[in-house]
Design an enzyme around this catalytic site. Structure first.
Site, short mmCIF file in Angstrom:
data_model
loop_
_atom_site.label_atom_id
_atom_site.label_comp_id
_atom_site.label_asym_id
_atom_site.label_seq_id
_atom_site.Cartn_x
_atom_site.Cartn_y
_atom_site.Cartn_z
N ARG A 1 0.95 -1.32 -0.06
CA ARG A 1 -0.02 0.00 0.13
C ARG A 1 0.82 1.22 0.05
O ARG A 1 0.32 2.30 0.32
CB ARG A 1 -0.93 -0.15 1.17
CG ARG A 1 -1.88 -1.10 1.33
CD ARG A 1 -3.13 -0.85 2.04
NE ARG A 1 -4.31 -1.89 1.81
CZ ARG A 1 -4.02 -3.05 2.49
NH1 ARG A 1 -3.15 -3.12 3.75
NH2 ARG A 1 -4.84 -3.98 2.39
N LYS B 1 2.34 11.77 -10.80
CA LYS B 1 1.90 10.79 -11.76
C LYS B 1 2.63 9.39 -12.12
O LYS B 1 3.71 9.62 -12.29
CB LYS B 1 1.40 11.39 -13.03
CG LYS B 1 0.27 12.15 -13.05
CD LYS B 1 -0.12 12.59 -14.60
CE LYS B 1 -1.44 13.56 -14.44
NZ LYS B 1 -1.63 14.08 -15.96
N GLU C 1 9.11 19.73 -24.02
CA GLU C 1 8.19 19.76 -22.83
C GLU C 1 8.63 21.03 -22.19
O GLU C 1 7.96 21.40 -21.42
CB GLU C 1 8.51 18.55 -21.89
CG GLU C 1 7.85 17.19 -22.52
CD GLU C 1 6.18 17.28 -22.44
OE1 GLU C 1 5.39 18.24 -21.87
OE2 GLU C 1 5.60 16.20 -22.88
N LYS D 1 5.85 23.66 -12.72
CA LYS D 1 5.03 22.45 -12.40
C LYS D 1 4.63 22.45 -10.89
O LYS D 1 3.49 21.93 -11.05
CB LYS D 1 5.81 21.30 -12.88
CG LYS D 1 5.12 20.04 -12.86
CD LYS D 1 5.11 18.84 -13.74
CE LYS D 1 4.31 17.70 -13.60
NZ LYS D 1 4.39 16.73 -14.25
N GLU E 1 -5.42 16.43 -11.28
CA GLU E 1 -6.24 17.12 -12.44
C GLU E 1 -7.49 17.03 -12.46
O GLU E 1 -8.28 16.42 -13.40
CB GLU E 1 -5.73 16.11 -13.63
CG GLU E 1 -5.69 16.89 -14.99
CD GLU E 1 -4.89 15.94 -16.05
OE1 GLU E 1 -3.79 15.72 -15.77
OE2 GLU E 1 -5.39 15.87 -17.13
N ARG F 1 -4.45 21.45 -13.99
CA ARG F 1 -3.31 20.63 -14.22
C ARG F 1 -3.37 20.15 -15.80
O ARG F 1 -2.36 19.70 -16.49
CB ARG F 1 -3.22 19.32 -13.49
CG ARG F 1 -2.03 18.62 -13.56
CD ARG F 1 -1.72 17.64 -12.79
NE ARG F 1 -0.46 16.66 -12.66
CZ ARG F 1 0.17 15.87 -12.04
NH1 ARG F 1 -0.41 15.76 -10.63
NH2 ARG F 1 1.11 15.44 -12.41
N ASN G 1 -1.22 19.62 -20.93
CA ASN G 1 -1.64 18.95 -21.86
C ASN G 1 -1.67 19.89 -23.11
O ASN G 1 -1.72 18.96 -24.24
CB ASN G 1 -3.08 18.05 -21.56
CG ASN G 1 -2.84 17.14 -20.66
OD1 ASN G 1 -1.99 16.55 -20.25
ND2 ASN G 1 -4.18 17.13 -19.84
N HIS H 1 -0.43 18.13 -26.48
CA HIS H 1 -0.60 16.65 -26.49
C HIS H 1 -1.80 16.09 -27.05
O HIS H 1 -1.82 14.81 -27.17
CB HIS H 1 -0.64 16.22 -24.90
CG HIS H 1 0.85 16.39 -24.41
ND1 HIS H 1 1.48 17.63 -24.04
CD2 HIS H 1 1.63 15.57 -23.63
CE1 HIS H 1 2.52 17.40 -23.61
NE2 HIS H 1 2.90 16.09 -23.43
N HIS I 1 -0.38 12.88 -29.08
CA HIS I 1 -1.06 11.59 -28.71
C HIS I 1 -1.68 10.87 -29.92
O HIS I 1 -1.28 9.57 -30.40
CB HIS I 1 -2.06 11.45 -27.69
CG HIS I 1 -1.33 11.72 -26.24
ND1 HIS I 1 -2.13 12.18 -25.19
CD2 HIS I 1 -0.03 11.66 -25.96
CE1 HIS I 1 -1.18 12.29 -24.16
NE2 HIS I 1 0.09 12.00 -24.52
N HIS J 1 8.41 11.53 -28.31
CA HIS J 1 7.18 12.07 -27.90
C HIS J 1 7.32 13.66 -28.07
O HIS J 1 6.32 14.33 -28.23
CB HIS J 1 7.25 11.61 -26.39
CG HIS J 1 5.97 12.32 -25.57
ND1 HIS J 1 4.71 12.18 -25.77
CD2 HIS J 1 5.99 13.15 -24.46
CE1 HIS J 1 3.88 12.97 -25.05
NE2 HIS J 1 4.68 13.74 -24.31
N1 GLY Z 1 2.98 15.28 -17.32
C1 GLY Z 1 1.72 15.98 -17.20
C2 GLY Z 1 1.41 15.86 -15.62
O1 GLY Z 1 2.25 15.58 -15.01
O2 GLY Z 1 0.23 16.31 -15.43
#
Ligand code: GLY
Length: 373
Positions: A127, A149, A191, A233, A243, A248, A252, A255, A259, A272
């Site tokens: 956990r 993430k 990025e 960030k 998000e 957040r 994107n 993106h 994608h 990418h």
């Molecule tokens: N890479 C996008 C985020 O961390 O939300």
């Protein structure tokens, strides 16, 4: 160069440090001992990949052993294929065989894939056990190592199973960037440019002014780029950790098309970042039509991407196929494709763009692009 410390402060989470410096992996173990949660750990598991293993695993393990940790490692195959439930399951089994307990910690040594698989398995094993992100690519330093993430892929799509799980420490040793090839380098730069565009005039015009030196990997400029991206960030994640608050999502930017390009061209065909750069160009073009953005913004962004070694992509597809790929993305909601659009530098908004506007936009964008190339 001076070492930098940034504190990431997210509501309802423990604060954590991001350390940026040259050669700081040699000091990782001693540094970890200065953080209460990591100080208490007796064992440390380094998860890395087959590319990074031969470059930095030995020095990182030595640093951990010197600080008194009992050290083990797991090496996963390099590449996106390691972001799978199969590999996660193998890592969990190895963690159990190694006798990792709640007070053990995991060190993710590598790029985004390693950060994801190590973060995901650490967040779920017993956990959740402590995790230190030690990114070795520009992409992971400027983006994925911060913000918590973690994910693995399913046949149904990328990043379909995962967690939000903040690390206890991020240690970005910029010396490790020396071994990146140009494709990986410009991938991270895309990025970084994305962050600058979304953030502010200050970041954007600083990057425009220093683009040549950044592209040429001048150490001080690279460190400053990483620092600015992480400060930006951290601010975004502090306002919208999962998000869900409509903030957040700004990360994107570029993106939505990226994608679709990766899906249609096949993963790995383009980096990418190269796909994100093309996605940013298209999103800016669309922003002129949908929210009346100034064409001067599109032009300024294009010039920045050019000078970072991210020219237009030599790729196109049928607009209908692109739209379908966009609709299959997990970010689409109720069948609507959502774009992050830019009114200007630092002024973004999220918009559900109607299908016909996307289709016309793609058609005209490819015509315009192929006319200028
Ligand atoms: N890479 C996008 C985020 O961390 O939300």
């Amino acid at each position: 160069m001076q070492n930098t410390r940034i504190v990431v402060s997210i509501p309802e989470e423990a604060d954590y440090d991001v350390r940026i410096g040259s050669g700081i992996r040699a000091d990782l173990g001693r540094r970890m001992r200065s953080y209460p949660k990591l100080e208490a750990a007796s064992s440390a598991l380094v998860i890395t990949d087959s590319n990074v293993e031969g470059l930095y695993l030995r020095s990182v393990k030595a640093s951990l052993a010197d600080a008194g940790y009992e050290v083990a490692d797991i090496v996963v195959p390099a590449g996106e294929g390691s972001k799978s439930l199969q590999v996660a399951s193998e890592v969990w089994d190895a963690m159990a065989s190694l006798g990792l307990t709640r007070d053990s910690c995991v060190i993710a040594l590598g790029g985004g894939v390693v950060g994801d698989i190590a973060g995901f398995t650490a967040s779920t094993y017993m956990r959740g056990i402590s995790v230190v992100q030690a990114p070795t690519t520009l992409l992971s330093m400027v983006d994925s190592s911060v913000g918590g993430k973690t994910a693995v892929n399913l046949d149904a799509g990328k990043n379909m199973v995962g967690t939000f799980y903040q690390p206890d420490l991020v240690c970005a040793d910029i010396e490790t960037l020396a071994t990146l090839d140009e494709r990986e380098w410009t991938c991270g730069l895309a990025e970084a440019a994305k962050s600058a565009v979304i953030d502010s005039d200050d970041f954007f015009f600083w990057m425009v002014e220093n683009a040549q030196g950044i592209f040429a990997r001048e150490e001080e400029l690279v460190a400053e780029t990483i620092k600015r991206c992480i400060v930006f960030k951290a601010g975004v994640v502090a306002r919208d950790k999962q998000e869900t608050a409509g903030v957040r999502e700004c990360l994107n930017y570029g993106h939505t098309l990226a994608h679709a390009i990766e899906t249609l061209a096949g993963y790995g065909t383009f980096s990418h970042g190269a796909a994100v750069a093309e996605g940013m160009r298209f999103a800016a073009f669309l922003s002129e039509r949908v929210i009346g953005a100034d064409p001067a913004f599109t032009e300024a962004q294009g010039e920045l991407l050019d000078s970072l070694g991210l020219p237009h992509l030599d790729w196109s597809a049928e607009p209908h196929d692109i739209l379908q790929a966009m609709k299959h993305d997990k970010k689409a909601r109720a069948g609507h494709v959502r774009f992050v659009l830019m009114k200007d530098v630092g002024a973004w908004e999220v918009s559900a763009v109607p299908d016909d506007v996307i289709l016309d936009g793609l058609e005209d964008y490819f015509q315009m692009r192929d006319g200028v190339r």
